[in-house]
Design a protein around this motif. Sequence first.
Motif, PDB file in Angstrom:
ATOM      1  N   ARG A 222      -8.167 -38.777  20.749  1.00 38.12           N
ATOM      2  CA  ARG A 222      -7.989 -37.444  20.499  1.00 38.12           C
ATOM      3  C   ARG A 222      -6.737 -37.119  19.990  1.00 38.12           C
ATOM      4  O   ARG A 222      -5.551 -37.850  20.047  1.00 38.12           O
ATOM      5  CB  ARG A 222      -8.385 -36.567  21.641  1.00 38.12           C
ATOM      6  CG  ARG A 222     -10.049 -36.684  21.963  1.00 38.12           C
ATOM      7  CD  ARG A 222     -10.900 -36.220  20.676  1.00 38.12           C
ATOM      8  NE  ARG A 222     -12.338 -36.277  21.265  1.00 38.12           N
ATOM      9  CZ  ARG A 222     -13.093 -37.307  21.268  1.00 38.12           C
ATOM     10  NH1 ARG A 222     -13.134 -38.215  20.881  1.00 38.12           N
ATOM     11  NH2 ARG A 222     -14.517 -36.974  21.639  1.00 38.12           N
TER      12      ARG A 222
ATOM     13  N   ASP B 255      -4.618 -33.148  18.843  1.00 38.08           N
ATOM     14  CA  ASP B 255      -4.691 -31.802  17.949  1.00 38.08           C
ATOM     15  C   ASP B 255      -3.191 -30.934  18.046  1.00 38.08           C
ATOM     16  O   ASP B 255      -2.529 -31.413  18.876  1.00 38.08           O
ATOM     17  CB  ASP B 255      -5.949 -30.954  18.184  1.00 38.08           C
ATOM     18  CG  ASP B 255      -6.636 -30.382  17.077  1.00 38.08           C
ATOM     19  OD1 ASP B 255      -5.710 -29.721  16.430  1.00 38.08           O
ATOM     20  OD2 ASP B 255      -7.672 -30.583  16.572  1.00 38.08           O
ATOM     21  N   ILE B 256      -3.433 -29.863  17.502  1.00 38.36           N
ATOM     22  CA  ILE B 256      -2.305 -29.047  17.900  1.00 38.36           C
ATOM     23  C   ILE B 256      -2.225 -28.458  19.185  1.00 38.36           C
ATOM     24  O   ILE B 256      -3.546 -28.662  19.933  1.00 38.36           O
ATOM     25  CB  ILE B 256      -2.366 -27.784  16.980  1.00 38.36           C
ATOM     26  CG1 ILE B 256      -3.750 -26.657  17.019  1.00 38.36           C
ATOM     27  CG2 ILE B 256      -2.115 -28.129  15.320  1.00 38.36           C
ATOM     28  CD1 ILE B 256      -3.255 -25.502  16.596  1.00 38.36           C
TER      29      ILE B 256
ATOM     30  N   ASN C 151      -2.742 -25.791  21.618  1.00 39.33           N
ATOM     31  CA  ASN C 151      -3.718 -25.264  22.353  1.00 39.33           C
ATOM     32  C   ASN C 151      -5.030 -26.097  22.321  1.00 39.33           C
ATOM     33  O   ASN C 151      -5.989 -26.050  23.185  1.00 39.33           O
ATOM     34  CB  ASN C 151      -3.934 -23.818  22.164  1.00 39.33           C
ATOM     35  CG  ASN C 151      -4.421 -23.577  20.704  1.00 39.33           C
ATOM     36  OD1 ASN C 151      -4.255 -24.298  19.695  1.00 39.33           O
ATOM     37  ND2 ASN C 151      -5.418 -22.739  20.777  1.00 39.33           N
ATOM     38  N   THR C 152      -5.229 -26.599  21.237  1.00 39.41           N
ATOM     39  CA  THR C 152      -6.474 -27.410  21.049  1.00 39.41           C
ATOM     40  C   THR C 152      -6.381 -28.726  21.829  1.00 39.41           C
ATOM     41  O   THR C 152      -7.391 -29.214  22.480  1.00 39.41           O
ATOM     42  CB  THR C 152      -6.642 -27.755  19.538  1.00 39.41           C
ATOM     43  OG1 THR C 152      -6.761 -26.391  19.083  1.00 39.41           O
ATOM     44  CG2 THR C 152      -8.000 -28.509  19.727  1.00 39.41           C
TER      45      THR C 152
ATOM     46  N   MET D  91      -7.497 -28.205  25.352  1.00 44.02           N
ATOM     47  CA  MET D  91      -8.859 -28.211  25.618  1.00 44.02           C
ATOM     48  C   MET D  91      -9.488 -29.679  25.769  1.00 44.02           C
ATOM     49  O   MET D  91     -10.294 -29.776  26.914  1.00 44.02           O
ATOM     50  CB  MET D  91      -9.615 -27.269  24.175  1.00 44.02           C
ATOM     51  CG  MET D  91      -9.330 -26.069  24.278  1.00 44.02           C
ATOM     52  SD  MET D  91      -9.458 -24.868  25.589  1.00 44.02           S
ATOM     53  CE  MET D  91     -11.164 -24.337  25.379  1.00 44.02           C
ATOM     54  N   TYR D  92      -8.822 -30.487  24.974  1.00 41.90           N
ATOM     55  CA  TYR D  92      -9.641 -31.839  25.022  1.00 41.90           C
ATOM     56  C   TYR D  92      -8.916 -32.442  26.237  1.00 41.90           C
ATOM     57  O   TYR D  92      -9.652 -33.113  27.213  1.00 41.90           O
ATOM     58  CB  TYR D  92      -8.682 -32.652  23.905  1.00 41.90           C
ATOM     59  CG  TYR D  92      -9.646 -32.834  22.703  1.00 41.90           C
ATOM     60  CD1 TYR D  92     -10.872 -33.033  22.572  1.00 41.90           C
ATOM     61  CD2 TYR D  92      -8.928 -32.463  21.263  1.00 41.90           C
ATOM     62  CE1 TYR D  92     -11.556 -32.888  21.415  1.00 41.90           C
ATOM     63  CE2 TYR D  92      -9.437 -32.524  20.166  1.00 41.90           C
ATOM     64  CZ  TYR D  92     -10.967 -32.549  20.033  1.00 41.90           C
ATOM     65  OH  TYR D  92     -11.637 -32.676  18.954  1.00 41.90           O
TER      66      TYR D  92
ATOM     67  N   MET E  25       0.110 -36.475  15.114  1.00 40.38           N
ATOM     68  CA  MET E  25       0.397 -35.047  15.202  1.00 40.38           C
ATOM     69  C   MET E  25       1.598 -34.828  15.873  1.00 40.38           C
ATOM     70  O   MET E  25       2.263 -33.438  15.976  1.00 40.38           O
ATOM     71  CB  MET E  25      -0.658 -34.253  15.538  1.00 40.38           C
ATOM     72  CG  MET E  25      -1.800 -34.138  14.313  1.00 40.38           C
ATOM     73  SD  MET E  25      -3.046 -33.250  14.670  1.00 40.38           S
ATOM     74  CE  MET E  25      -2.311 -31.491  14.385  1.00 40.38           C
ATOM     75  N   GLY E  26       2.391 -35.771  16.569  1.00 39.17           N
ATOM     76  CA  GLY E  26       3.521 -35.477  17.309  1.00 39.17           C
ATOM     77  C   GLY E  26       3.391 -35.042  18.446  1.00 39.17           C
ATOM     78  O   GLY E  26       2.485 -34.842  19.230  1.00 39.17           O
ATOM     79  N   LYS E  27       4.834 -34.704  19.202  1.00 36.84           N
ATOM     80  CA  LYS E  27       4.868 -34.426  20.520  1.00 36.84           C
ATOM     81  C   LYS E  27       3.940 -33.193  21.109  1.00 36.84           C
ATOM     82  O   LYS E  27       3.430 -33.374  22.090  1.00 36.84           O
ATOM     83  CB  LYS E  27       6.503 -33.558  20.544  1.00 36.84           C
ATOM     84  CG  LYS E  27       6.868 -33.115  21.787  1.00 36.84           C
ATOM     85  CD  LYS E  27       8.344 -32.632  21.335  1.00 36.84           C
ATOM     86  CE  LYS E  27       8.958 -31.773  22.869  1.00 36.84           C
ATOM     87  NZ  LYS E  27      10.204 -32.017  23.098  1.00 36.84           N
ATOM     88  N   ASP E  28       3.851 -32.143  20.174  1.00 37.40           N
ATOM     89  CA  ASP E  28       3.189 -30.896  20.975  1.00 37.40           C
ATOM     90  C   ASP E  28       1.616 -31.148  21.055  1.00 37.40           C
ATOM     91  O   ASP E  28       0.872 -30.598  21.353  1.00 37.40           O
ATOM     92  CB  ASP E  28       3.456 -29.443  20.247  1.00 37.40           C
ATOM     93  CG  ASP E  28       3.213 -29.685  18.641  1.00 37.40           C
ATOM     94  OD1 ASP E  28       4.050 -29.886  17.770  1.00 37.40           O
ATOM     95  OD2 ASP E  28       2.173 -29.482  18.373  1.00 37.40           O
ATOM     96  N   SER E  29       1.272 -32.129  20.215  1.00 33.78           N
ATOM     97  CA  SER E  29      -0.117 -32.741  20.123  1.00 33.78           C
ATOM     98  C   SER E  29      -0.513 -33.570  21.602  1.00 33.78           C
ATOM     99  O   SER E  29      -1.684 -33.747  21.811  1.00 33.78           O
ATOM    100  CB  SER E  29      -0.503 -33.467  18.901  1.00 33.78           C
ATOM    101  OG  SER E  29       0.063 -34.538  19.015  1.00 33.78           O
TER     102      SER E  29
END
Lengths: 273, 273
Positions: free
Chosen positions: A97, A99-100, A102-103, A106-107, A126-130
Motif C-alpha cells: 500500500r 497513499d497521501i 490521511n489515506t 486509514m490503511y 509517494m515518499g515520506k508522508d505516504s
Amino acid sequence: MTTQELVAQIKAKQSFLCIGLDVDLDKIPVSLLLEDDPIFAFNKAIIDATHHLCVAYKPNTAFYEAYGLKGWQSLQRTIAYLNETYPEIFTIADAKRGDIGNTSTMYAKAFFEDLEFDSVTVAPYMGKDSVEPFLAFKDKHTILLALTSNQGAFDFQTQALQQKAELYKTVLETSKTWENSEHLMYVVGATKAEFFKDIRAIVPDSFLLVPGVGAQGGNLQDVCKYGLNSQVGLLINSSRGVIYASNEDDFAEKAKDKAEELQQQMAEILQNN
Amino acid sequence: MTTQELVAQIKAKQSFLCIGLDVDLDKIPVSLLLEDDPIFAFNKAIIDATHHLCVAYKPNTAFYEAYGLKGWQSLQRTIAYLNETYPEIFTIADAKRGDIGNTSTMYAKAFFEDLEFDSVTVAPYMGKDSVEPFLAFKDKHTILLALTSNQGAFDFQTQALQQKAELYKTVLETSKTWENSEHLMYVVGATKAEFFKDIRAIVPDSFLLVPGVGAQGGNLQDVCKYGLNSQVGLLINSSRGVIYASNEDDFAEKAKDKAEELQQQMAEILQNN
C-alpha cells in the motif's frame, strides 16, 4: 511485536523462514473445495503443520481480494487464527500500500488495528508522508519495497539518479531520515544476491524481507553470505515452494517436509555464522 | 467502458468532474449511523444527488478496508449500485496496487472482474511486469501514478535520473512502451500545474486523473490551461470538497451544490476552449 521478540524467536527455532500464504483455489486439493471456507481451511492446515519451522507468515492480500468479500473474510479468519493460536509468530500483510497522508493512516488502521497484523509492506513511490503514518504505530513494522525480485525492478529501481545513488539506494538512504524509521524493514529480492553487500552498507541493522528464494531463482547461501547481520536480520520468504509442495490430500505434510528442509539449511547457516 | 464513451459522456454533461467517495464515519451526518450500512447509505445519497454533474466516481479503497469486512461490503454495494443504476458513469478503484506478475493478475481480477470497476490506480515502482497484467483487460483502464499531489512527491518522483529525465517523466516515457499501453491513464497532482506542459509533451493523448483541486490547493484554470487536449483528456477529482460540504442532514443537497459549482466552471472552460 518488538524486533527483540522476533530475534528471540529466530534463535529459538533456528529458522528465519517466512511462509507466503498466497492461496489460489485452482491449486489446492479439490477435497478442500467442499469446506465452508476452503482458503481458511487450507491456511489452517498449512499453519498447524509448519508453525514450529518458520517465524513468520505472509498472506499477499491480492489473493484474498480476488475472491471478494469471501476472500477478505478468509484473510480475517487467517490472521485471527494466527494471533490466537500462535501469538509468537510475526505476521506480515503483503499489501504494498501507500497513499497521501490521511489515506495511509486509514490503511495503517486497516492492517494494524482492524486485522492486527504485526507489519505491512508499503511502496515508496509517494515518499515520506505516504509512509510515516504507518511508522507512527508502536511495536508495528513497515516493510518498504526497496529492490523487488521481478524483472520490472530494472525499469526504475536500479536506475541511477543524478548526483545520487540508484533509486532503490536513494529510497533506503532517504527512508532512514523519516520519523520512527526504527520501525522500518525492507523488501529486497533474492534474485540479486550481489546487491546485498551494497544494501547492508546503507542499512546494516534493519531486517530484510527476502522473496524469491526457490521458485524465483534466488540462492539461500548467497543471500545469507551478504545479508546476515549480528541479529540475523533476514526473513526469507517461500510461498509456492512450500504451500504447493503437493496438491493432494497430503499437502500439509508435504509443506511441512519442504519447510523443514529450508529450516535445516537455515540452522546450519546460523551455526556456522 | 471505452475511452470514446467516456469522452462522449464528458461532452454531453459538460463536465469532467470525478467525485472521490472517501467515506469517514466520523465525518458523515450522525443520523446515518443508525442505518444498517451507513457508508453505502451515504454514498447512495451523494451519487443520487450528483450523478448528472460528474462523469466518474472514485472510492479510495483505504477508507473501506479500514472498516474491515463491513467496509469491503460497502465498497461492493457502492460499485454494484453505480453499475446497475448509472452504467454511463466511469468508475475508478483508487487502490494504488502493484505487485509481481501473477499477483498483479489477482489484483486485476479483484477490481475488474469481481468488483467490475472500469479502472484502477496502480503504483509504478515495480515496473513493466507489475503493470501489464492490468493492461491486458479489454475496455478497462489502468491509471498509473506519475506525479502525485502530496509533499512526498518531491522525495523520489521529481528526482532527475542520470542520462534520463526526472523519475515521473521516465515513468511516463517508459510506460508508453508497455503492451496495451493504450489502456493507460495517469495520476497527475494538480498542486503542480506548471508541470502539465512537460507532461503533455510526453503523453499528449492520454487521460490524466487530477486529484488535489480545491482542498489540496490546486487551481482548476491553471490545470486546464496546460492539461486539456482535443478529447478533453482530464478527469478532475474532488473528494472532501464535495462530499463533506455539509455534515448535517442536507449533506447530499450541499454536495450537489458544490458539484454544480465545479461543473459550471468546467462547462465554461469547455465552451471557451
